[in-house]
Motif scaffolding. Structure first.
Motif, short mmCIF file in Angstrom:
data_model
loop_
_atom_site.label_atom_id
_atom_site.label_comp_id
_atom_site.label_asym_id
_atom_site.label_seq_id
_atom_site.Cartn_x
_atom_site.Cartn_y
_atom_site.Cartn_z
N PRO A 8 -18.51 2.47 -35.12
CA PRO A 8 -19.47 3.53 -34.77
C PRO A 8 -19.14 4.23 -33.46
O PRO A 8 -19.47 5.39 -33.28
N ALA A 9 -18.47 3.51 -32.53
CA ALA A 9 -18.18 4.11 -31.23
C ALA A 9 -16.97 5.04 -31.26
O ALA A 9 -16.69 5.71 -30.27
N ALA A 10 -16.23 5.09 -32.37
CA ALA A 10 -15.06 5.96 -32.45
C ALA A 10 -15.48 7.41 -32.26
O ALA A 10 -16.47 7.87 -32.82
N ARG A 11 -14.72 8.17 -31.47
CA ARG A 11 -15.10 9.53 -31.13
C ARG A 11 -14.32 10.57 -31.91
O ARG A 11 -14.60 11.76 -31.81
N HIS A 12 -13.31 10.18 -32.66
CA HIS A 12 -12.53 11.14 -33.44
C HIS A 12 -13.14 11.36 -34.82
O HIS A 12 -13.79 10.48 -35.37
N VAL A 13 -12.90 12.55 -35.34
CA VAL A 13 -13.19 12.84 -36.74
C VAL A 13 -11.90 13.35 -37.36
O VAL A 13 -11.03 13.88 -36.65
N VAL A 14 -11.74 13.20 -38.64
CA VAL A 14 -10.56 13.70 -39.33
C VAL A 14 -10.71 15.20 -39.51
O VAL A 14 -11.76 15.69 -39.95
N THR A 15 -9.67 15.95 -39.15
CA THR A 15 -9.67 17.40 -39.30
C THR A 15 -8.32 17.83 -39.83
O THR A 15 -7.34 17.07 -39.75
N ASN A 16 -8.25 19.02 -40.38
CA ASN A 16 -7.01 19.48 -41.02
C ASN A 16 -6.73 20.93 -40.62
O ASN A 16 -6.85 21.86 -41.42
N PRO A 17 -6.34 21.18 -39.34
CA PRO A 17 -6.06 22.55 -38.91
C PRO A 17 -4.89 23.15 -39.69
O PRO A 17 -3.93 22.47 -40.02
#
Length: 217
Positions: A8-17
């Motif tokens: 839960p503490a992870a601050r990244h999200v998966v994104t696909n620029p």
């Protein structure tokens, strides 16, 4: 073992620029057209390793055609206060018959690119390509390799060897004619399609603490 990315503490999200332009210098690449005139085009895909410059040059561009034919270029680096110079060259092509996709995107054919940019073309010393007098740094270069071919799936990467470096004298460290002063050099940076400049130095670097001369090939 716990996967920290699922905590839960992870601050990244998966994104696909669609692009990964996290910040690279903008360059103006000067080449020689078949009729002897000069072409000048802005690029934001450029980096250096040793004496090699690596450019992302579209296979359909006039710059690519000129590099293929002559193997020579000048890579000029505008400063952060020359964004207007770059923007004046945007959406222009030196190709005598612009490709349909470029016309659809609003490109216009411009024969005098130096004039359009408001720059003065002066002769280089090693390559037969003019360099812009007003850009603080200009690199004469010769093609080493094309790392992809038209129609291939690879990125259109061109590798060049820098054979001579020109710099405005105010950028040099006092008493060190072969050192660019990073506190005086303010390149124009492209970050996700927007133009930026550098802030003043934030801290001394421990990552690159060796003398610059150790990098000389």
């Amino acid at each position: 073992m716990t996967d920290t990315l699922t905590e839960p503490a992870a601050r990244h999200v998966v994104t696909n620029p669609a692009i990964l332009y996290f910040g690279t210098p903008v360059v103006l690449v000067s080449t020689r057209n078949a009729d002897g005139t000069a072409n000048l085009a802005p690029f934001s895909s450029a980096f250096w390793l040793g004496d090699r410059a690596v450019l992302g040059v579209s296979h359909g561009s006039q710059t690519y055609a000129n590099l293929r034919r002559t193997g020579q270029a000048v890579i000029a680096l505008p400063s952060s206060d020359q964004a207007d110079v770059v923007n004046r060259l945007a959406l222009t092509t030196g190709h005598p018959t612009p490709a349909a996709y470029k016309l659809a995107r609003g490109y216009a054919q411009v024969a005098d690119k130096f004039g359009r940019a408001g720059l003065t073309a002066v002769p280089a010393q090693v390559v037969d390509v003019p360099l812009p007098a007003e850009t603080p740094i200009a690199l004469e270069a010769e093609v080493v390799a094309f790392h992809s071919e038209p129609g291939s799936d690879g990125a259109p990467v061109t590798e060049l060897r820098v054979v001579r470096v020109h710099a405005h004298p105010e950028l040099l460290l006092p008493g060190r004619p072969n050192r660019i002063d990073p506190d005086r050099w303010r390149p124009l940076i492209m970050s996700f399609q927007q133009l930026y400049g550098l802030t003043p130095r934030v801290a001394p670097s421990r990552l690159a603490a060796i003398d610059e001369e150790a990098y000389r090939r």
